[in-house]
Motif scaffolding. Structure first.
Motif, PDB file in Angstrom:
ATOM      1  N   GLU A 295       0.789  -1.286   0.085  1.00  0.00           N
ATOM      2  CA  GLU A 295      -0.212   0.128  -0.027  1.00  0.00           C
ATOM      3  C   GLU A 295       0.826   1.310   0.019  1.00  0.00           C
ATOM      4  O   GLU A 295       0.291   2.522   0.009  1.00  0.00           O
ATOM      5  N   THR A 296       2.352   1.139   0.234  1.00  0.00           N
ATOM      6  CA  THR A 296       3.108   2.344   0.208  1.00  0.00           C
ATOM      7  C   THR A 296       4.425   2.095  -0.490  1.00  0.00           C
ATOM      8  O   THR A 296       4.850   1.069  -0.567  1.00  0.00           O
ATOM      9  N   VAL A 297       4.788   3.158  -1.374  1.00  0.00           N
ATOM     10  CA  VAL A 297       5.962   3.120  -2.238  1.00  0.00           C
ATOM     11  C   VAL A 297       6.758   4.292  -1.625  1.00  0.00           C
ATOM     12  O   VAL A 297       6.189   5.512  -1.371  1.00  0.00           O
ATOM     13  N   ILE A 298       8.097   4.230  -1.350  1.00  0.00           N
ATOM     14  CA  ILE A 298       8.916   5.267  -1.218  1.00  0.00           C
ATOM     15  C   ILE A 298      10.067   5.327  -1.998  1.00  0.00           C
ATOM     16  O   ILE A 298      10.447   4.340  -2.535  1.00  0.00           O
ATOM     17  N   SER A 299      10.416   6.604  -2.557  1.00  0.00           N
ATOM     18  CA  SER A 299      11.622   6.696  -3.509  1.00  0.00           C
ATOM     19  C   SER A 299      12.582   7.698  -3.066  1.00  0.00           C
ATOM     20  O   SER A 299      12.269   8.809  -2.291  1.00  0.00           O
ATOM     21  N   GLU A 343       9.259  -4.300   8.194  1.00  0.00           N
ATOM     22  CA  GLU A 343       7.694  -4.156   8.745  1.00  0.00           C
ATOM     23  C   GLU A 343       7.509  -5.432   9.559  1.00  0.00           C
ATOM     24  O   GLU A 343       7.869  -6.551   9.239  1.00  0.00           O
ATOM     25  N   THR A 344       6.716  -5.379  10.749  1.00  0.00           N
ATOM     26  CA  THR A 344       6.114  -6.312  11.273  1.00  0.00           C
ATOM     27  C   THR A 344       4.622  -5.775  11.841  1.00  0.00           C
ATOM     28  O   THR A 344       4.390  -4.524  11.299  1.00  0.00           O
ATOM     29  N   ARG A 345       3.916  -6.287  12.470  1.00  0.00           N
ATOM     30  CA  ARG A 345       2.613  -5.743  12.894  1.00  0.00           C
ATOM     31  C   ARG A 345       2.839  -4.373  13.832  1.00  0.00           C
ATOM     32  O   ARG A 345       1.956  -3.580  13.683  1.00  0.00           O
ATOM     33  N   ASP A 346       3.782  -4.562  14.642  1.00  0.00           N
ATOM     34  CA  ASP A 346       4.295  -3.454  15.577  1.00  0.00           C
ATOM     35  C   ASP A 346       5.042  -2.356  15.244  1.00  0.00           C
ATOM     36  O   ASP A 346       5.410  -1.328  15.595  1.00  0.00           O
ATOM     37  N   ILE A 347       5.967  -2.637  13.924  1.00  0.00           N
ATOM     38  CA  ILE A 347       7.144  -1.799  13.705  1.00  0.00           C
ATOM     39  C   ILE A 347       6.856  -1.779  12.179  1.00  0.00           C
ATOM     40  O   ILE A 347       6.535  -2.372  11.547  1.00  0.00           O
ATOM     41  N   SER A 348       7.376  -0.404  11.706  1.00  0.00           N
ATOM     42  CA  SER A 348       7.511  -0.084  10.236  1.00  0.00           C
ATOM     43  C   SER A 348       8.189   1.218   9.711  1.00  0.00           C
ATOM     44  O   SER A 348       7.944   2.109  10.503  1.00  0.00           O
ATOM     45  N   PHE A 349       9.443   0.832   9.300  1.00  0.00           N
ATOM     46  CA  PHE A 349      10.266   1.796   9.324  1.00  0.00           C
ATOM     47  C   PHE A 349      11.148   1.474   7.863  1.00  0.00           C
ATOM     48  O   PHE A 349      11.103   0.503   7.253  1.00  0.00           O
ATOM     49  N   VAL A 350      11.570   2.661   7.325  1.00  0.00           N
ATOM     50  CA  VAL A 350      12.616   2.572   6.166  1.00  0.00           C
ATOM     51  C   VAL A 350      13.939   3.315   6.512  1.00  0.00           C
ATOM     52  O   VAL A 350      13.722   4.286   7.124  1.00  0.00           O
ATOM     53  N   ARG A 365       4.593   3.159   8.023  1.00  0.00           N
ATOM     54  CA  ARG A 365       3.309   3.313   8.250  1.00  0.00           C
ATOM     55  C   ARG A 365       2.606   4.486   8.768  1.00  0.00           C
ATOM     56  O   ARG A 365       1.543   5.092   8.715  1.00  0.00           O
ATOM     57  N   GLU A 366       3.426   4.924   9.794  1.00  0.00           N
ATOM     58  CA  GLU A 366       3.069   6.290  10.743  1.00  0.00           C
ATOM     59  C   GLU A 366       4.003   7.570  10.035  1.00  0.00           C
ATOM     60  O   GLU A 366       4.116   8.381  10.736  1.00  0.00           O
ATOM     61  N   THR A 765       7.510   3.076  16.096  1.00  0.00           N
ATOM     62  CA  THR A 765       7.463   2.047  15.237  1.00  0.00           C
ATOM     63  C   THR A 765       8.719   1.984  14.767  1.00  0.00           C
ATOM     64  O   THR A 765       9.107   1.200  13.532  1.00  0.00           O
ATOM     65  N   GLY A 766       9.964   2.467  15.382  1.00  0.00           N
ATOM     66  CA  GLY A 766      11.159   2.074  15.224  1.00  0.00           C
ATOM     67  C   GLY A 766      12.120   3.066  14.647  1.00  0.00           C
ATOM     68  O   GLY A 766      13.315   3.027  14.681  1.00  0.00           O
ATOM     69  N   ALA A 767      11.541   4.328  14.547  1.00  0.00           N
ATOM     70  CA  ALA A 767      12.271   5.830  14.282  1.00  0.00           C
ATOM     71  C   ALA A 767      12.139   6.721  15.498  1.00  0.00           C
ATOM     72  O   ALA A 767      12.587   6.256  16.496  1.00  0.00           O
ATOM     73  N   GLY A 768      11.836   7.809  15.295  1.00  0.00           N
ATOM     74  CA  GLY A 768      11.603   8.605  16.324  1.00  0.00           C
ATOM     75  C   GLY A 768      10.026   8.510  16.894  1.00  0.00           C
ATOM     76  O   GLY A 768       9.371   7.761  16.765  1.00  0.00           O
ATOM     77  N   ASP A 769      10.204   9.372  18.023  1.00  0.00           N
ATOM     78  CA  ASP A 769       8.681   9.368  19.010  1.00  0.00           C
ATOM     79  C   ASP A 769       7.960  10.124  17.986  1.00  0.00           C
ATOM     80  O   ASP A 769       7.957  10.450  17.101  1.00  0.00           O
ATOM     81  N   ARG A 770       6.464  10.132  18.489  1.00  0.00           N
ATOM     82  CA  ARG A 770       5.534  10.764  17.900  1.00  0.00           C
ATOM     83  C   ARG A 770       5.639  12.170  17.992  1.00  0.00           C
ATOM     84  O   ARG A 770       5.835  12.614  18.862  1.00  0.00           O
ATOM     85  N   VAL A 771       4.912  12.618  16.866  1.00  0.00           N
ATOM     86  CA  VAL A 771       4.899  14.118  16.531  1.00  0.00           C
ATOM     87  C   VAL A 771       3.759  14.511  17.306  1.00  0.00           C
ATOM     88  O   VAL A 771       2.414  14.014  17.297  1.00  0.00           O
TER      89      VAL A 771
END
Length: 906
Positions: A295-299, A343-350, A365-366, A765-771
């Motif tokens: 559902e997501t593509v990053i370039s 990615e897993t259910r709880d983490i999602s990062f690039v 995802r976030e 989700t694996g990067a920084g904290d929530r904004v």
């Protein structure tokens, strides 16, 4: 503390050319990733860094050193199929394997545990430009009873490698049977255009992007070309042919390509027609990554942009959903060359990287709801030491060692501070192909030891006679071949200069005796191998594969101040300690001098090196009855308390601190162990992890090194990371969590937030904290108001957040509950040991032996004023009025980067 802020060390961070996660992204896996998940980062000087995401903490565990004229241009991991255990009904986990390419005709497999190449595969084909691994074999379910079907007879369940070459060919290599063998070569019949990118659409179909405006598909079973997709001509005024820099496939088979026109194109999985094109970049699209759910593509591109695309629902009259650009930003100061997703259910990062040498972790995802995070471009194990007595600072990188002399600072405000306070006094260029793995300067500044994975060299360092500038003369010392031939991962010289500790690439521990009584120091010919304590291996699921002996890789080695205790710590959290004792038997037998004996031959077995007495002294395990307890996470650094420091004052014991080893783990847990007893020290029992400052535990960058300040009876431990410096006063107990100011502030902050803003309770989700929602650039409301009828006052607020059901024992919620329960027990037990009242006893007024109510001194102090710290080393102050250190900084704005492809992009 006197501080010299130094920026004269010429360490140049290297460009990131490749990124690869050890496991594929999967939204079906629960929790925050598999335990042995690793990220490999390939750099332009041939180094490969192994990072552990560590539930978002990102810990650099080890570095596989490269060599002269080498570069890492592509990385990929494979997992060998699991096998049946002949001794039980369990499955044996398959081996995780790492492969790389580097603008040559060779594919290299790395021994991650030993940090050096394991095997190579090359052939009569062109220079390899790209590399991809075949998807793992997955068993299918039987349609009748739903049982998993085994592999068909003769079916290969291993993963093949596909390497794209400059002559237009694609080479298929097999990883079966723990080997790397050539299978077949596929080449289109047309002109020989470079293969710039390659990926697998499924286990049998390869998609390759070429430099002639085309994408080609091949069947690896027979080598037949299935289809050629043309991208058309390039933009007007530019090259006629487009370069397909990246191709990826979505889970449904849709092909996504990024080209030199700055466009992202989506191709149908069945008829290979162009379904959509998006002009997301102002220059070449260098890499594309896709999410696990498709559902997501990053370039990322040469215009420094990182662009995120999301699929939106189709409008009326449209059969399929359309893709749209969600957001673009410039996280890098140069090209975005490579991307990797997990990615897993709880983490999602690039993770992204490029010529600016800084890995950037972005939420996937976030995206837009969480902060991004930049990892350090500098090595997380300081590549520098000092001879404090001689005021020498030594640093190394690649195959070069530099030694600097730092002049004392002004003693008063009237002193003239003009002029250069440092001087390069020596430089050593190490011959050979391999980069330096470790280097050590003795405490008196007279001996320099330099190691690579294949060799060890030793030098004497002396001041030149009649040289007013203080230049040093460096001369090589002949050392036994048995010592130098196998190389080393780490080297350490004891403070008294009598012992050299060598950590071999396979993490075997050896010690050698340095004879410095003569004019020219020499190493005695025999080595003593130290036996490490056998540890029970932690359970690894056969589904996730195994890293083998990698967890036992030694990351830290340290001598005590009196040079009579040696300690090592590895990535599994195990600590091994040895003490130096006099061997009366060898003295009585007359074996007090081994340098007169014949050196052992090269074919001697390891058993001949074990339990060796050197000049009447022998290294034995410090604890024979019970080993030092294994910690829950890897060892970052270790340091013995300096001599003369007393034990915890509340304990009433004034014995010396020698033998007490301070350890910092990758979870930033500070633990002290009494080496001679093999047990936790009284300080650790009184100050468990739950008592450490919350601000210290929440520091995202891991620590790199430590210093001790014992001037005028102090017991201060200074820890530092890439951008921070923290001081702990170990003479005082840490306050309980609820008594600390940070704890009270955090509690008030939590109470002030509404329920909808309590997202910070959840891990990122694996990067920084929530904004914070008030600072988001783009966000949607988290609640809707449902109104039945005309009376709006009776409306009901409904949360739009979809809470995942709690699965005890599988996800992080269960882990966090167990962690909180253990922390509560630690706090209660520490209070009993301290003799402090519990919170309930404070409320009821129950008398207890309380501490003095006088205002305590500062227990800790921290600063974030430093940036990109390469290392901090101590220096001896001639006036002897406190600790003096040299803080060596290497900020990225001082590093000269190559020219940008796109300059005036605004």
């Amino acid at each position: 503390m006197d501080i010299h802020r130094c920026r004269f060390v010429s360490y140049n961070p290297q460009a990131i050319n490749a990124l690869a996660f050890s496991h594929p992204a999967s939204a079906s896996i629960s929790g925050r990733g598999v335990p042995n998940l690793r990220l490999a980062i390939g750099r332009a000087n041939g180094d490969i860094e192994i990072w552990n995401p560590l539930r978002g903490a990102w810990f650099q565990e080890s570095v596989l050193r490269g060599g002269k004229d080498r570069s890492i241009e592509g990385l990929t991991w494979t997992i060998d199929p699991c096998e049946d255990d002949p001794n039980s009904s369990l499955k044996v986990a398959g081996k995780l394997r790492l492969f790389s390419i580097g603008y040559s005709t060779v594919v290299t497999e790395w021994d991650v545990a030993q940090g050096r190449p394991l095997r190579h595969s090359s052939g009569n084909y062109g220079e390899i430009w790209c590399l991809a691994a075949q998807p793992r074999w997955v068993s299918t379910k039987n349609g009748k009873d739903g049982k998993l079907l085994p592999a068909a007879e003769g079916e290969d369940t291993s993963q093949h490698l596909a390497a794209g070459c400059a002559d237009g060919s694609i080479v298929i290599l097999s990883t079966a049977d723990d080997d790397l063998k050539f299978v077949r070569l596929m080449r289109p019949s047309t002109k020989r255009a470079r293969v710039l990118s390659v990926t697998f659409q499924n286990r049998n179909t390869i998609v390759a992007g070429y430099a002639d405006s085309s994408i080609r598909l091949f069947d690896i079973r027979n080598g037949k070309m299935l289809r050629t997709i043309s991208l058309g001509k390039g933009v007007s005024g530019g090259p006629k042919e487009l370069l397909v820099w990246s191709v990826k496939c979505l889970p449904d088979g849709t092909i996504v390509s990024g080209d030199s026109a700055g466009e992202i194109k989506f191709w149908d999985a069945k008829n290979y027609s162009l379904t959509q094109r998006i002009h997301g970049h102002l220059a070449d699209v260098l890499d594309v990554a896709v999410s696990a759910d498709g559902e997501t593509v990053i370039s990322g591109g040469a215009d420094q942009r990182t662009v995120v695309y999301r699929k939106k629902g189709g409008e009326k009259g449209q059969k399929k959903a359309r893709w749209a650009e969600l957001m673009h930003r410039r996280y890098h100061s140069h090209d975005v060359k490579t991307l990797a997703v997990y990615e897993t259910r709880d983490i999602s990062f690039v993770v992204s990287g490029g010529p600016d040498a800084t890995p950037v972790v972005l939420p996937l995802r976030e995206f837009g709801k969480e902060h991004h995070r930049k990892l350090s471009s500098l090595p997380q194990t300081p590549q520098m030491t000092s001879s404090s007595a001689s005021r020498l600072v030594m640093s190394f990188w690649d195959r070069e060692v530099s030694i600097w002399r730092v002049a004392p600072g002004p003693t008063s405000t009237q002193d003239n501070i003009d002029g250069q306070r440092h001087r390069l006094v020596a430089k050593v260029l190490v011959q050979g192909e391999e980069n330096i793995t470790s280097a050590m300067l003795s405490s008196d500044g007279k001996i320099l030891v330099v190691a690579t994975v294949s060799d060890i060299k030793m030098f004497t360092v002396r001041r030149r006679k009649g040289d007013e500038k203080g230049a040093l003369r460096v001369q090589k010392i002949d050392i036994p071949k048995a010592l130098s031939s196998e190389g080393a991962r780490l080297v350490a010289i004891s403070p008294d200069g009598r012992w050299l500790c060598i950590i071999r690439p396979n993490s075997d521990v050896y010690v050698a005796r340095i004879d410095s009584e003569t004019d020219k120091p020499q190493v005695l010919p025999h080595l003593a191998k130290l036996t490490r304590t056998t540890r029970r291996e932690r359970h690894e699921s056969h589904v996730h594969g195994t890293l083998g002996g990698y967890q036992r890789t030694i990351r830290s080695v340290v001598f005590s101040e009196d040079s009579k205790i040696l300690a090592t710590g590895d990535l599994s959290g195990s600590v091994d300690t040895w003490t130096l004792r006099t061997d009366t038997a060898s003295i009585q037998n007359g074996h007090t001098k081994l340098k007169d004996q014949v050196s052992g031959s090269d074919d001697e077995s390891d058993s001949d090196d074990e339990d060796v007495a050197i000049e009447g002294e022998r290294w034995n395990l410090a604890v024979t009855e019970s080993s030092v307890p294994q910690l829950q996470s890897g060892i970052i650094l270790m340091s013995f308390r300096p001599q003369g420091s007393s034990k915890l004052l509340t304990n009433g014991d004034s014995s010396t601190g020698e033998g007490r080893l301070m350890i910092l783990t990758s979870e930033h847990n500070l633990v002290e162990i009494d080496v001679r007893s093999g047990k936790l020290s009284e300080w650790t029992k009184h100050n468990p992890k739950a008592f450490l400052p919350a601000d210290f535990l929440s520091v995202k960058d891991r620590a790199m090194g430590c210093l001790w300040d014992t001037f005028e009876g102090r017991e201060r431990l200074w820890l530092y990371g890439t951008s921070w410096l923290w001081m702990f006063d170990l003479k005082q107990n840490f306050p309980p969590p609820e008594d600390s100011k940070s704890g009270k502030a955090a509690k008030r902050k939590r109470e002030a937030h509404d329920d909808e803003d309590n997202d910070h309770k959840k891990p990122n989700t694996g990067a920084g904290d929530r904004v914070p929602r008030s600072k988001m650039d783009i966000h949607l409301g988290s609640k809707v108001r449902k109104i039945d009828g005309a009376d709006a006052s009776q409306g009901e607020w409904i949360s739009l957040k979809q809470e995942r059901p709690h699965v005890p024992g599988e996800d992080d919620e269960a882990y966090e509950y167990d962690e909180a329960f253990a922390a509560a027990n630690e706090i209660a037990l520490a209070r009993i040991r301290r003799g402090e009242p519990t919170p309930e006893e404070k409320q009821t007024g129950t008398p207890k032996n309380q501490l003095a109510k006088s205002k305590p001194a500062r227990r800790w102090w921290s600063t974030y004023k430093y940036r990109d710290i390469l290392g901090i080393v101590p220096l001896i102050n001639e006036t002897n009025d406190g600790l003096e250190v040299a803080v060596v900084e290497r900020p990225m704005w001082d590093v000269e980067l190559p020219g940008r492809y796109v300059k005036d992009y605004e």
